[in-house]
Design an enzyme around this catalytic site. Structure first.
Site, short mmCIF file in Angstrom:
data_model
loop_
_atom_site.label_atom_id
_atom_site.label_comp_id
_atom_site.label_asym_id
_atom_site.label_seq_id
_atom_site.Cartn_x
_atom_site.Cartn_y
_atom_site.Cartn_z
N ASP A 126 0.83 -1.21 0.00
CA ASP A 126 0.00 0.00 0.00
C ASP A 126 0.87 1.27 0.00
O ASP A 126 2.10 1.20 0.02
CB ASP A 126 -0.93 -0.05 1.23
CG ASP A 126 -2.33 0.45 0.90
OD1 ASP A 126 -2.45 1.30 0.03
OD2 ASP A 126 -3.29 -0.01 1.55
N ASP A 183 -10.06 3.48 -4.01
CA ASP A 183 -10.71 2.32 -3.38
C ASP A 183 -12.14 2.12 -3.88
O ASP A 183 -12.90 3.08 -4.05
CB ASP A 183 -10.78 2.51 -1.86
CG ASP A 183 -9.44 2.22 -1.20
OD1 ASP A 183 -8.42 2.15 -1.91
OD2 ASP A 183 -9.43 2.05 0.03
C1 GLA Z 1 -6.02 1.25 1.31
C2 GLA Z 1 -6.11 0.26 0.17
C3 GLA Z 1 -7.23 -0.74 0.46
C4 GLA Z 1 -6.95 -1.46 1.77
C5 GLA Z 1 -6.78 -0.45 2.89
C6 GLA Z 1 -6.29 -1.09 4.18
O1 GLA Z 1 -7.13 2.07 1.40
O2 GLA Z 1 -6.35 0.91 -1.04
O3 GLA Z 1 -7.35 -1.67 -0.60
O4 GLA Z 1 -5.81 -2.26 1.63
O5 GLA Z 1 -5.83 0.56 2.55
O6 GLA Z 1 -6.12 -0.17 5.21
#
Ligand code: GLA
Length: 379
Positions: A126, A183
């Site tokens: 991430d 997301d």
């Molecule tokens: C980010 C990523 C998600 C997930 C969250 C976890 O937002 O894009 O896919 O992994 O972190 O905290």
């Protein structure tokens, strides 16, 4: 590691967020096998954020939360591997993960060694709390190097949400997939938005490093961590069709212990998965046929076996859309002596052999049509 087709599996984040445990992961692994997901190609079981303690140990190593994973991660890996599945984990290129657990920045080599020891097969990496001084591409290259020198094949899944021009540098890193979107949330606006933001970057998807449109929301029905509203059955169908058509990795995000049979059949549609896994992973192209609205996403993609996929995603909630075109637009003028036999990939039916080069189909709001078209002689 080189991955030739888009990775497929299950990931804990969409539904479970921080509510993860060894027991949950084992139950999911069981269902992956029993319910046909592994046979369909979904092979990775990925534990996302929130698996560790808030502090590293005295040797600077990451520590699994003993309440969630009392026997440690190698034990989880062994269970997953014994089922014929692969094991994925999560860390972050910044100092902290998005949920505030320790990230891997400045610990890349020790963490890669730890993941190798635990027999991890995929690392989702991430981008939260990343340094604004050290460039993202540098950090991803560093973790890529660490993984490629750790003695185990570990797939690197880059999760920068497409920011900082990721598409321009991601192929300099060892990443096999990269998050090309923000997301996902379990609602229609999110599906629609992710399809739209993908348009200018289709050219960057390709064998070895795949544009990741984020985890699937099929079957979530508004429940769980990103379950903000839920979608209808038809919207889930459109979502899955689009992710397969665009060649995104397919990471299931729902609770597969609770999914309905109808929704499971969306995720297990073999003909659509075949398109996603086509070895050529060719770029789709959009057509803008007459009489359609801006929300008529009519696309085609040429497969490695000579067939053409013709798809229409109507992302408008009110207006009927359609495919209204001639097959000239697919590089097939009638002078070639060829036409198309169209097989509907949701019904499995052979619908027609195109006459007079014209294709004319209506598509209801939030609906999709997806055809495998075979090139045949004009009779
Ligand atoms: C980010 C990523 C998600 C997930 C969250 C976890 O937002 O894009 O896919 O992994 O972190 O905290």
């Amino acid at each position: 590691m080189v991955k030739l087709t888009p990775p497929m599996g299950w990931n804990s984040w969409n539904t479970f967020g921080a509510n993860i445990s060894e027991e949950l992961i084992f139950e999911i692994a069981d269902r992956m096998v029993e319910d046909g997901y592994l046979d369909a190609g979904y092979e990775y079981v990925v534990i996302d954020d929130c698996w560790s303690l808030r502090e590293r140990d005295a040797n600077g190593r990451l520590v699994p939360d003993p309440k969630k994973f009392p026997h440690g991660m190698k034990y989880v890996a062994d269970y997953i591997h014994a089922k014929g599945l692969k094991f994925g984990m999560y860390s972050c290129a910044g100092m902290l993960t998005c949920a505030g657990y320790p990230g891997s920045m400045d610990h890349e080599f020790i963490d890669a060694a730890t993941f190798a020891e635990w027999e991890v097969d995929l690392l989702k990496y991430d981008y939260c709390f990343n340094s604004r001084i050290i460039a993202g591409e540098y950090l991803y290259r560093r973790m890529g190097l660490a993984l490629e020198n750790c003695g185990r094949d570990i797939l690197l899944s880059c999760c920068t949400w497409g920011v900082d021009q990721t598409h321009e540098w991601v192929k300099t890193t060892a990443s096999s997939m990269w998050r090309s979107t923000t997301d996902i949330f379990d609602n229609w606006d999110s599906i629609k938005n992710l399809i739209k933001v993908q348009e200018p970057i289709h050219a960057y998807n390709g064998v070895g490093c795949f544009n990741d449109m984020d985890m699937l929301i099929v079957g979530m029905n508004g429940e769980g961590n990103v379950g903000l509203g839920g979608c209808t059955y038809d919207q889930y169908k459109l979502h899955f069709s689009a992710w397969c058509f665009f060649g995104s990795p397919l990471m299931i995000g729902c609770d597969i212990r609770k999914i309905s049979e109808a929704e499971r059949n969306i995720l297990l549609n073999k003909e659509l998965i075949k398109i996603c896994q086509d070895p050529a992973c060719r770029q789709p192209f959009r057509m803008r046929p007459l009489l359609t609205t801006e929300d008529d996403y009519v696309y085609a993609k040429f497969l490695s076996d000579g067939d053409i996929i013709l798809a229409m995603f109507n992302v408008n909630e009110e207006k009927e859309g359609g495919i209204r075109m001639t097959i000239d637009e697919l590089s097939l003028p009638m002078t070639t002596g060829k036409t198309l036999k169209m097989i509907n990939l949701w019904t499995g039916e052979e619908e027609e052999i195109v006459k007079n080069a014209a294709i004319n189909r209506g598509v209801p709001p939030c609906g999709c049509l997806i055809y495998r078209c075979k090139v045949v002689d004009i009779q």
